[in-house]
Design a protein around this motif. Structure first.
Motif: not given
Length: 310
Positions: A141-160
């Motif tokens: 908000v303005g110059e002030a850091l108010v929060g951090t959001h980390r988001f994780r995905i798995l990009k994968y080749a499906p198994n058999r």
């Protein structure tokens, strides 16, 4: 070969995934009210003249909707394309983490930047083999850091096994619930066909979903009561798109208000999706899915006898 690919993927770490993004709306009381009603959160800090936004709404203020945000950086798309070319054509969101530095208040206008924080080495999972990609979004908000959001995905080749199911157009298994130390007792109750609701032993407030502490008085002491299984449809949505494996749209997802006063999100079954109505009396059923590798038991709700809308 894997080392060479990983080196190319690692080169994207630190590069932007979104630049100078801006929240579509300022932090506002109506969205806070809707959030609190949907979650059953009655904390007085979220109402009145000095109200703050629930911290867990951090991501809600920066979501871009179906059309997305302007400022999406090319690097992220390039990274995903590189993984597609390597055969990692499937994707699943695995988890997110949030850090809160100061509360957001109505009227705050949020901005954000997102970077590609890390790309893992090749990992083998039950779904298949691929790479975990983590992005970090700094919200300001303005110059002030108010929060951090980390988001994780798995990009994968499906198994058999998964690939064969896709090739034969077989219906994949339903996603499994994430069981942790805070909700393990709930899922153990479901396994035994009991719908357990937490009760604060200090103030007797019932709460759902399960939480480590009381949202009314803050006490960490609790026991459980078993819900009788009767309720009404408080609200609902009908899922048409996007489609998900193991689900056949359209189908209704209801916010069910139990007779005990708490609300639970679940499928409304045994009734056409266009016959579901707010206020419809429903009753609990424990339904088994996927008999391969052990049955998955889920609490769902069906119309009470004689209550299906004409």
């Amino acid at each position: 070969m894997d080392d060479e690919l990983h080196a190319r993927l690692k080169a994207y770490e630190g590069r932007p995934a979104a630049v100078a993004g801006v929240g579509r709306d300022p932090v506002n009381a109506p969205m806070i009210r809707h959030w609190c009603e949907a979650t059953g959160d009655r904390n007085p800090a979220y109402t009145g003249p000095g109200a703050i936004a629930p911290p867990t709404m951090l991501q809600a203020w920066i979501m871009g909707g179906l059309s997305g945000h302007e400022g999406r950086a090319q690097a992220y798309d390039e990274l995903l394309s590189l993984l597609d070319e390597a055969g990692c054509t499937s994707v699943v969101a695995t988890d997110c983490e949030q850090e809160y530095l100061r509360p957001l208040r109505p009227g705050d206008e949020v901005a954000f930047d997102t970077v590609i924080e890390s790309v893992s080495r090749r990992k083998t999972t039950k779904l298949g083999t691929g790479y975990f990609v983590t992005t970090r979004t700094d919200v300001r908000v303005g110059e002030a850091l108010v929060g951090t959001h980390r988001f994780r995905i798995l990009k994968y080749a499906p198994n058999r096994r998964e690939q064969k199911a896709q090739d034969r157009q077989e219906r994949p298994r339903r996603p499994r619930p994430v069981v942790n130390r805070d909700n393990a007792g709930f899922w153990e109750g479901v396994r035994r066909h009991r719908l357990l609701v937490q009760r604060c032993t200090a103030c007797d407030t019932l709460r759902f979903p399960w939480l480590p502490g009381c949202n009314a008085c803050g006490s960490a002491e609790w026991d459980t009561v078993e819900a009788g299984g009767e309720g009404t449809v408080f609200s609902y949505v009908v899922m048409h798109h996007p489609s998900f494996p193991a689900f056949s749209p359209p189908y209704a997802i209801g916010l069910i208000e139990l007779a005990e006063g708490v609300r639970i999100i679940s499928n409304v079954v045994d009734v056409p999706y266009d016959k579901v109505r707010i206020g419809m009396p429903v009753e609990l059923e424990f339904r088994a899915y996927d008999d391969e590798d052990g049955e998955l038991v889920l609490p769902v709700f069906r119309p009470r006898a004689g209550e299906v809308a004409a």
